[in-house]
Scaffold this active site. Structure first.
Site, short mmCIF file in Angstrom:
data_model
loop_
_atom_site.label_atom_id
_atom_site.label_comp_id
_atom_site.label_asym_id
_atom_site.label_seq_id
_atom_site.Cartn_x
_atom_site.Cartn_y
_atom_site.Cartn_z
N CYS A 289 0.82 -1.22 0.00
CA CYS A 289 0.00 0.00 0.00
C CYS A 289 0.85 1.26 0.00
O CYS A 289 0.37 2.34 -0.35
CB CYS A 289 -0.96 -0.01 1.19
SG CYS A 289 -0.11 -0.26 2.75
N GLU A 470 -1.88 3.04 13.67
CA GLU A 470 -1.31 1.90 14.38
C GLU A 470 0.12 2.24 14.77
O GLU A 470 0.82 2.92 14.03
CB GLU A 470 -1.35 0.65 13.49
CG GLU A 470 -2.76 0.22 13.11
CD GLU A 470 -2.79 -0.95 12.14
OE1 GLU A 470 -3.03 -2.08 12.59
OE2 GLU A 470 -2.57 -0.73 10.94
#
Length: 489
Positions: A289, A470
């Site tokens: 990604c 995260e």
């Protein structure tokens, strides 16, 4: 594909309540480098998810009452066991996903090991807040407690790497989990399950249900006893997850796609910039990604950059993933390869120039790999900003290179997509680097480097690239519930 060797097929099972459980129906999983079915994956649905959630709920009281230190020791033991089998995990990941053995050995599996070690350590260093109100005779403090059963859905591009990036913080914080890896890449998750008991993970703390998003994923997202969902994957699937989980007010962490720009100013150090940008465009077949798929080069160095970039891209050898000299393995599936090829065709139809790779350079594959899903690093120039190749996430070994004139212009163009995950900026002017980094709408900005990660720091995107972050502190906050307590004395 012929099923002559059906006895050699690997058959995976779900892992529920500390036991491997067969499933009533299975789906085929392909070896992307040969195009053959090599594995059968459970086609789980409501029943299997129900059993896994029950096991996770039952395990929660005991697991959540362990001290952070006890959980930390178990996570470290699991890390040691995976590291001990690193080569077997790397071989399995490469075969199942199509990535090169080199990438699996040096990136995927070491990072999976480190994910457990990192959260085993970070869980020991969180402190809660406390404030006083002397005039009121009050003291306030906070407590953080695990939430319950976490639903974890991970993608096929970095299978064990991204699964453990979710499992590690979830269980470190005292939650129990039901994980659903991609049905296309379930092997390393299943292998990890074999090590859980030996690591001291009690039954039911980690449950793995294998199957499709439409059946198993949907059942997990809709389950009333799963208060958190952490998902990495496509923006489209994330919209579905948001809709399905809304009636239950679930807490969501969504890490989605990117259309990541690299901005290369005329004072960039090309000796560093070119090899790194080739890597950021084509690493893991471009199936990350964070990969660079739009390269903006200042006009003064555009033609030199293009020439050197294409020459460097052509050095990347495409072929059998288990060959250590190969840099580009197979793409995940026949359908995905077709999709990526169609983007290149569209660019050509729009008048862009394909400088190397797909449709330009013949691809010669070793015997046994002719039916695999391979594509060479492909560089496209003279693409319009509004082209789908510059707007949509391609997720393959394809990158577009265009020219720009001014700083102001390139910031506007770099921000002109729906995504905002990562960006890279190349310049030797420190002031410019800071100015541009501040104005890019992107969750991560790397300058004069790519994919240098400190797991302490927040990871995630803006706009259609996701919700939430995260990292040490961010994952801890996501996987725990905070309570404020006021005491009057």
């Amino acid at each position: 594909p012929t099923m002559a060797h059906s006895e050699a097929l690997l058959v995976l099972e779900n892992f529920i309540g500390g036991k491997f459980v067969p499933c009533s129906s299975y789906i085929d999983s392909y070896n992307p480098s040969t195009g053959d079915v090599y594995c059968r994956v459970p086609d789980s649905g409501k029943e299997e998810v129900e059993a896994a959630v029950k096991a996770a709920k039952d395990a929660f009281p005991i697991w959540s009452s362990k001290s952070p230190l006890e959980r930390s020791q178990i996570l470290n033991k699991l890390a040691d066991l995976i590291e001990h089998d690193l080569e077997a995990f790397a071989q399995a990941e490469s075969k199942d996903q199509g990535k090169t053995i080199t990438f699996a050995r040096t990136v995927d599996i070491p990072r999976a090991v480190y994910n457990f070690r990192f959260f085993a350590s970070s869980i020991l260093h969180h402190v809660t807040e406390c404030t006083e109100m002397p005039t009121m005779g009050c003291v306030h403090y906070t407590l953080r407690a695990p939430v319950g059963v976490a639903g974890l859905i991970s993608p096929w591009n970095l299978p064990l790497y991204l699964l453990t990036w979710k499992i590690a913080p979830a269980i470190a914080c005292g939650n129990t989990v039901v994980a659903k890896p991609s049905e296309m890449t379930s092997v390393t998750a299943w292998m990890m399950c074999k090590l859980l008991e030996k690591a001291g993970v009690p039954p039911g703390v980690v449950n793995v249900v294998l199957g499709t998003g439409a059946k198993a994923g949907e059942a997990l997202v809709c389950h009333p006893d799963v208060p958190l969902i952490s998902f990495t994957g496509s923006t489209l699937t994330a919209q579905r997850i948001t809709e399905r989980s809304a009636p239950h007010c679930k807490r969501l962490s969504l890490e989605l796609g990117g259309k990541n720009p690299a901005i290369i100013f005329d004072d960039a150090d090309l000796s560093q910039c070119i090899p790194t940008t080739v890597r950021s465009s084509f690493a893991n077949q471009g199936e990350i990604c964070l990969c660079t798929s739009r390269i903006f080069v200042q006009r003064g160095i555009y033609s030199e950059f293009l020439k050197r970039f294409v020459a460097e891209a052509k050095k990347w050898k495409t072929g059998n993933p288990s060959d250590p000299t190969v840099s580009v393995g197979a793409l995940i599936s026949k359908e995905h390869l077709e999709k990526v090829r169609n983007y290149v065709k569209k660019a050509q139809a729009e008048g862009a120039r394909v400088l190397c790779g797909e449709g330009v350079d013949p691809l010669s594959l070793p015997p046994g790999n002719e039916k695999g899903y391979f594509m060479s690093p492909t560089v496209i120039a003279e693409v319009k900003d509004e082209s789908c190749c510059m707007q949509e996430e391609i997720f393959g070994p394809v990158t577009c290179v265009v020219a720009f004139d001014t700083e102001e212009e390139v910031i506007r163009r770099a921000n002109g997509v729906k995504y905002g995950l990562a960006a890279t900026v190349w310049s030797s002017n420190v002031g410019r680097v800071h100015r541009v980094a501040h104005r890019l709408k992107s969750g991560l900005v790397w300058t004069n480097c790519w994919l240098v990660r400190d797991l302490n720091l927040p990871f995630g995107g803006m706009k259609a690239s996701g919700i939430g972050r995260e990292g040490a502190k961010d994952s801890y906050e996501f996987f725990t519930e905070v309570k404020t307590i006021t005491i009057k004395h």
